[in-house]
Write an enzyme that holds these catalytic residues in place. Structure first.
Site, short mmCIF file in Angstrom:
data_model
loop_
_atom_site.label_atom_id
_atom_site.label_comp_id
_atom_site.label_asym_id
_atom_site.label_seq_id
_atom_site.Cartn_x
_atom_site.Cartn_y
_atom_site.Cartn_z
CB THR A 1 -37.37 15.26 12.38
OG1 THR A 1 -36.99 14.40 11.31
CG2 THR A 1 -37.41 16.67 11.84
CE1 TYR B 1 -41.96 17.02 9.95
CE2 TYR B 1 -40.07 15.81 9.07
CZ TYR B 1 -40.98 16.04 10.09
OH TYR B 1 -40.91 15.30 11.23
N1 UFG Z 1 -39.87 3.17 1.31
C1 UFG Z 1 -40.07 2.30 0.25
N2 UFG Z 1 -41.35 2.03 -0.14
C2 UFG Z 1 -42.43 2.60 0.47
C3 UFG Z 1 -42.23 3.48 1.55
C4 UFG Z 1 -40.92 3.75 1.94
O1 UFG Z 1 -39.13 1.79 -0.34
O2 UFG Z 1 -43.56 2.34 0.04
C5 UFG Z 1 -38.50 3.45 1.73
C6 UFG Z 1 -38.14 4.92 1.67
O3 UFG Z 1 -37.72 5.29 0.39
C7 UFG Z 1 -37.07 5.01 2.75
C8 UFG Z 1 -37.47 3.95 3.78
O4 UFG Z 1 -38.36 3.08 3.07
O5 UFG Z 1 -35.85 4.66 2.21
C9 UFG Z 1 -38.17 4.52 4.97
O6 UFG Z 1 -39.22 5.36 4.53
P1 UFG Z 1 -40.35 5.95 5.47
O7 UFG Z 1 -41.28 6.71 4.59
O8 UFG Z 1 -40.90 4.88 6.33
O9 UFG Z 1 -39.55 6.93 6.43
P2 UFG Z 1 -38.63 8.17 6.06
O10 UFG Z 1 -37.22 7.71 6.32
O11 UFG Z 1 -38.88 8.76 4.75
O12 UFG Z 1 -39.23 9.27 7.06
C10 UFG Z 1 -38.91 9.37 8.39
C11 UFG Z 1 -40.00 10.12 9.12
C12 UFG Z 1 -40.12 11.52 8.57
C13 UFG Z 1 -38.79 12.20 8.62
C14 UFG Z 1 -37.74 11.37 7.92
C15 UFG Z 1 -36.38 11.96 8.07
O13 UFG Z 1 -41.22 9.45 8.98
O14 UFG Z 1 -41.05 12.26 9.34
O15 UFG Z 1 -37.71 10.07 8.48
O16 UFG Z 1 -35.56 11.53 7.03
F1 UFG Z 1 -38.84 13.41 8.02
#
Ligand code: UFG
Length: 329
Positions: free
Chosen positions: A119, A143
């Site tokens: 990741t 993680y």
């Molecule tokens: N977000 C919102 N509202 C929500 C959910 C997410 O604004 O209800 C935002 C988050 O703050 C982030 C973006 O949307 O800025 C993407 O969020 P996700 O949760 O979809 O994905 P992440 O970037 O947090 O996570 C992904 C993978 C993880 C990994 C990570 C690495 O799913 O497994 O990237 O940074 F660890």
């Protein structure tokens, strides 16, 4: 060689199931090993299925006895960043210790090819965008650290035991199988696109935008969304690269292009034709402003080409699947 048996650990999950489909399409024989804690039996549509946990070494051995496995692909990690902070033991036991069991059973049976689902969380807060594989690795949560630990273990095992591996560092996996046979199905769901689609379908009232004061043009976080089928094709290329004698290595997998949370919501409204209510909310702890991957290495060495790299296509395929998932009894 085609017809080779490929063990897909965690093949009943989101990314693993798309890789299972792709592997069968390429003429391989996928064997799915999954404990169904987060995976779904309904996503196992290709190959043989064995119910089992990685910690159950006897069950794992029985799979290697039953099938002449040539290579292993490993997707069965826990991946909730927030949970990993609250319960690191769960993450280190499953993501690290159980991976060592798997690698040891592979050694016992003389299986040397391994594809690891890593990741971009192994990089931590980016010092430069786009992020190349050479970027410093300073994960900021258990993680990300659990994934980086496995990368180190693989490197050591490859020196000591002739293991040939590829670690694939994904950016934000998104979208669904264009034939709508499988797709994203997490319980609980925390990812942006499926949550936005839940609003579009009427299952949720609104989406919360986590932070509007980031250092980006519209103030919301920018992420690099990569279609899950493109991820799957990269896994098959990585496998064939190893089969052809390629050296163990690490590759980023992303689109090389970033979209803000607001852009994702806007595109989802356009693709679905629905109004999506969004509420500006506080920042979620641990979110970097921008994560965009430099994927030139995968393109050059694996000759990987994305087919579905446009955000509307990613959301359209996710929407087709999401409607089917949420509307089925
Ligand atoms: N977000 C919102 N509202 C929500 C959910 C997410 O604004 O209800 C935002 C988050 O703050 C982030 C973006 O949307 O800025 C993407 O969020 P996700 O949760 O979809 O994905 P992440 O970037 O947090 O996570 C992904 C993978 C993880 C990994 C990570 C690495 O799913 O497994 O990237 O940074 F660890």
């Amino acid at each position: 060689m085609k017809n080779d048996y490929i063990l897909i650990v965690g093949g009943a999950g989101y990314i693993g199931s798309h890789v299972a489909k792709e592997s069968q399409k390429k003429g391989y024989r996928p064997i799915i090993y999954d404990n169904l804690v987060y995976g779904h039996k309904e996503l196992v549509k290709w190959g043989d299925f064995v119910l089992g946990d990685l910690a159950d070494i006897e069950q794992l051995r029985s799979v290697f006895k039953r099938f002449p496995i040539r290579a292993v692909m490993h997707f069965s990690a826990y991946a909730y960043v927030g949970e990993s902070v609250e319960n690191p033991a769960k993450y280190y036991l499953n993501n690290v210790a159980n991976t060592i069991y798997l690698l040891n059973v592979m050694r016992e049976f003389g299986v040397k090819y391994f594809i690891f689902s890593s990741t971009c969380a192994t990089y931590g807060y980016p010092a430069a965008i786009p992020i190349t594989e050479k970027h410093v690795r300073e994960p900021v949560n258990p993680y990300g650290r659990s994934k980086l630990m496995v990368e180190w273990i693989l490197s050591d095992f490859s020196v000591a035991y002739d293991l040939k591996y590829v670690s694939l560092r994904y950016f934000n996996a998104a979208g669904a199988d264009p034939d709508t046979e499988i797709g994203e199905w997490h319980e609980p769901e925390t990812h942006l696109i499926p949550l936005v689609l839940d609003v579009a379908i009427g299952k949720r009232d609104h989406i919360k935008i986590f932070g509007t004061d980031y250092n980006t043009a519209d103030g919301t976080c920018i992420r690099d969304y990569i279609h899950v089928t493109d991820l799957a094709s990269a896994h098959m290329l990585a496998l064939e690269y190893l089969f052809k004698g390629g050296k163990s290595d690490v590759f980023n997998l992303g689109n090389g292009e970033g979209f803000s949370v607001k852009e994702v919501i806007k595109t989802a409204a356009k693709v679905t034709g629905k109004k999506i209510k969004a509420i500006e909310w506080n920042r979620r702890p641990g979110d970097p402003d921008v994560l965009i991957g430099d994927c030139a290495k995968a393109k050059n060495i694996l000759e990987w080409e994305q087919q579905y790299n446009d955000l509307s296509t990613i959301i359209r395929t996710a929407w087709q699947w999401h409607k089917q998932l949420r509307q089925s009894p």
